[in-house]
Design a protein around this motif. Structure first.
Motif, PDB file in Angstrom:
ATOM      1  N   MET A 216      27.296  -9.280  44.648  1.00  0.00           N
ATOM      2  CA  MET A 216      28.010  -9.001  45.881  1.00  0.00           C
ATOM      3  C   MET A 216      28.130  -7.485  46.015  1.00  0.00           C
ATOM      4  SD  MET A 216      31.678 -10.470  47.251  1.00  0.00           S
ATOM      5  CE  MET A 216      31.234 -12.087  46.695  1.00  0.00           C
ATOM      6  N   PHE A 217      28.226  -7.045  47.259  1.00  0.00           N
ATOM      7  CA  PHE A 217      28.293  -5.614  47.558  1.00  0.00           C
ATOM      8  C   PHE A 217      29.403  -5.358  48.566  1.00  0.00           C
ATOM      9  CE2 PHE A 217      24.316  -6.596  45.783  1.00  0.00           C
ATOM     10  CZ  PHE A 217      24.020  -5.508  44.986  1.00  0.00           C
ATOM     11  N   ALA A 218      29.988  -4.172  48.495  1.00  0.00           N
ATOM     12  CA  ALA A 218      31.106  -3.821  49.371  1.00  0.00           C
ATOM     13  C   ALA A 218      30.854  -2.478  50.030  1.00  0.00           C
ATOM     14  CB  ALA A 218      32.407  -3.756  48.568  1.00  0.00           C
ATOM     15  N   ARG A 219      31.270  -2.397  51.282  1.00  0.00           N
ATOM     16  CA  ARG A 219      31.271  -1.120  51.999  1.00  0.00           C
ATOM     17  C   ARG A 219      32.710  -0.893  52.433  1.00  0.00           C
ATOM     18  NH1 ARG A 219      26.924  -1.271  56.054  1.00  0.00           N
ATOM     19  NH2 ARG A 219      28.362  -2.526  57.274  1.00  0.00           N
ATOM     20  N   ILE A 220      33.216   0.308  52.189  1.00  0.00           N
ATOM     21  CA  ILE A 220      34.607   0.624  52.506  1.00  0.00           C
ATOM     22  C   ILE A 220      34.640   1.828  53.438  1.00  0.00           C
ATOM     23  CG2 ILE A 220      36.858   1.303  51.590  1.00  0.00           C
ATOM     24  CD1 ILE A 220      36.018  -0.112  48.976  1.00  0.00           C
ATOM     25  N   GLY A 221      35.214   1.627  54.615  1.00  0.00           N
ATOM     26  CA  GLY A 221      35.436   2.716  55.553  1.00  0.00           C
ATOM     27  C   GLY A 221      36.893   3.122  55.480  1.00  0.00           C
ATOM     28  N   THR A 222      37.148   4.404  55.326  1.00  0.00           N
ATOM     29  CA  THR A 222      38.519   4.911  55.231  1.00  0.00           C
ATOM     30  C   THR A 222      38.817   5.784  56.438  1.00  0.00           C
ATOM     31  OG1 THR A 222      38.342   4.896  52.824  1.00  0.00           O
ATOM     32  CG2 THR A 222      40.147   6.183  53.776  1.00  0.00           C
ATOM     33  N   TRP A 223      39.968   5.585  57.024  1.00  0.00           N
ATOM     34  CA  TRP A 223      40.394   6.268  58.244  1.00  0.00           C
ATOM     35  C   TRP A 223      41.756   6.880  57.982  1.00  0.00           C
ATOM     36  CZ3 TRP A 223      44.594   6.072  61.235  1.00  0.00           C
ATOM     37  CH2 TRP A 223      44.496   6.559  62.520  1.00  0.00           C
ATOM     38  N   ARG A 224      41.961   8.107  58.459  1.00  0.00           N
ATOM     39  CA  ARG A 224      43.275   8.759  58.315  1.00  0.00           C
ATOM     40  C   ARG A 224      43.686   9.387  59.636  1.00  0.00           C
ATOM     41  NH1 ARG A 224      40.935   9.337  53.417  1.00  0.00           N
ATOM     42  NH2 ARG A 224      42.196   8.727  51.632  1.00  0.00           N
ATOM     43  N   GLY A 225      44.967   9.236  59.974  1.00  0.00           N
ATOM     44  CA  GLY A 225      45.461   9.817  61.211  1.00  0.00           C
ATOM     45  C   GLY A 225      46.975   9.719  61.296  1.00  0.00           C
ATOM     46  N   THR A 226      47.497   9.962  62.493  1.00  0.00           N
ATOM     47  CA  THR A 226      48.938   9.872  62.730  1.00  0.00           C
ATOM     48  C   THR A 226      49.342   8.404  62.864  1.00  0.00           C
ATOM     49  OG1 THR A 226      48.741   9.888  65.126  1.00  0.00           O
ATOM     50  CG2 THR A 226      48.840  12.056  64.012  1.00  0.00           C
ATOM     51  N   PRO A 227      50.638   8.103  62.790  1.00  0.00           N
ATOM     52  CA  PRO A 227      51.066   6.717  62.989  1.00  0.00           C
ATOM     53  C   PRO A 227      50.613   6.137  64.343  1.00  0.00           C
ATOM     54  CG  PRO A 227      52.829   7.956  61.971  1.00  0.00           C
ATOM     55  CD  PRO A 227      51.753   8.955  62.341  1.00  0.00           C
ATOM     56  N   ALA A 228      50.657   6.936  65.392  1.00  0.00           N
ATOM     57  CA  ALA A 228      50.213   6.449  66.707  1.00  0.00           C
ATOM     58  C   ALA A 228      48.714   6.174  66.705  1.00  0.00           C
ATOM     59  CB  ALA A 228      50.572   7.460  67.795  1.00  0.00           C
ATOM     60  N   GLU A 229      47.952   7.059  66.077  1.00  0.00           N
ATOM     61  CA  GLU A 229      46.506   6.856  65.984  1.00  0.00           C
ATOM     62  C   GLU A 229      46.186   5.629  65.141  1.00  0.00           C
ATOM     63  OE1 GLU A 229      45.003  11.487  66.346  1.00  0.00           O
ATOM     64  OE2 GLU A 229      45.592  10.687  64.395  1.00  0.00           O
ATOM     65  N   LEU A 230      46.976   5.395  64.093  1.00  0.00           N
ATOM     66  CA  LEU A 230      46.777   4.218  63.252  1.00  0.00           C
ATOM     67  C   LEU A 230      46.986   2.943  64.059  1.00  0.00           C
ATOM     68  CD1 LEU A 230      46.191   3.049  60.454  1.00  0.00           C
ATOM     69  CD2 LEU A 230      48.644   3.211  59.967  1.00  0.00           C
ATOM     70  N   GLU A 231      48.007   2.928  64.903  1.00  0.00           N
ATOM     71  CA  GLU A 231      48.234   1.749  65.755  1.00  0.00           C
ATOM     72  C   GLU A 231      47.042   1.510  66.688  1.00  0.00           C
ATOM     73  OE1 GLU A 231      50.556  -0.567  65.354  1.00  0.00           O
ATOM     74  OE2 GLU A 231      51.216   0.656  63.654  1.00  0.00           O
ATOM     75  N   ARG A 232      46.473   2.588  67.247  1.00  0.00           N
ATOM     76  CA  ARG A 232      45.279   2.439  68.095  1.00  0.00           C
ATOM     77  C   ARG A 232      44.101   1.911  67.277  1.00  0.00           C
ATOM     78  NH1 ARG A 232      47.132   7.365  70.359  1.00  0.00           N
ATOM     79  NH2 ARG A 232      45.509   8.581  69.318  1.00  0.00           N
ATOM     80  N   TRP A 233      43.983   2.364  66.023  1.00  0.00           N
ATOM     81  CA  TRP A 233      42.923   1.891  65.140  1.00  0.00           C
ATOM     82  C   TRP A 233      43.061   0.388  64.902  1.00  0.00           C
ATOM     83  CZ3 TRP A 233      42.940  -0.027  60.010  1.00  0.00           C
ATOM     84  CH2 TRP A 233      41.699  -0.069  59.388  1.00  0.00           C
ATOM     85  N   ILE A 234      44.296  -0.089  64.674  1.00  0.00           N
ATOM     86  CA  ILE A 234      44.540  -1.514  64.440  1.00  0.00           C
ATOM     87  C   ILE A 234      44.140  -2.333  65.667  1.00  0.00           C
ATOM     88  CG2 ILE A 234      46.349  -3.248  64.072  1.00  0.00           C
ATOM     89  CD1 ILE A 234      47.799  -1.056  62.365  1.00  0.00           C
TER      90      ILE A 234
END
Length: 97
Positions: free
Chosen positions: A1-19
């Protein structure tokens, strides 16, 4: 099995938009990637960090999805104003209960 992990960092408001974007746009798109076995979206709200973990049965499936991943990642970066980094791993062991 193989995994790809994308990591995102931002402000709390930007995180909500990401979700929201993950639920409404990325999830339907990524579900069409052949060879995908599972996807997990993880967030650490206090630090403003999000991760998407995709699991693939074979490396060829993960490699074949790279064009779609790059397009989704670019669109996410444009929509949220942050950079997403991507790492790839071989899964050498796991436990399910």
């Amino acid at each position: 099995m193989f995994a790809r992990i994308g990591t995102w960092r931002g402000t709390p408001a930007e995180l909500e938009r990401w979700i929201v974007r993950a639920r409404e746009e990325v999830k339907p798109s990524i579900s069409r990637d052949a060879g995908l076995t599972a996807v997990y979206w993880l967030v650490d709200r206090p630090s403003g960090t999000g991760m998407i973990v995709t699991l693939w049965e074979r490396p060829e499936g993960m490699e074949a999805s790279e064009r779609a991943r790059a397009a989704r990642q670019a669109a996410t970066a444009a929509a949220t104003g942050t950079v997403v980094t991507t790492d790839r791993y071989e899964v050498v062991d796991w436990l399910t209960t």
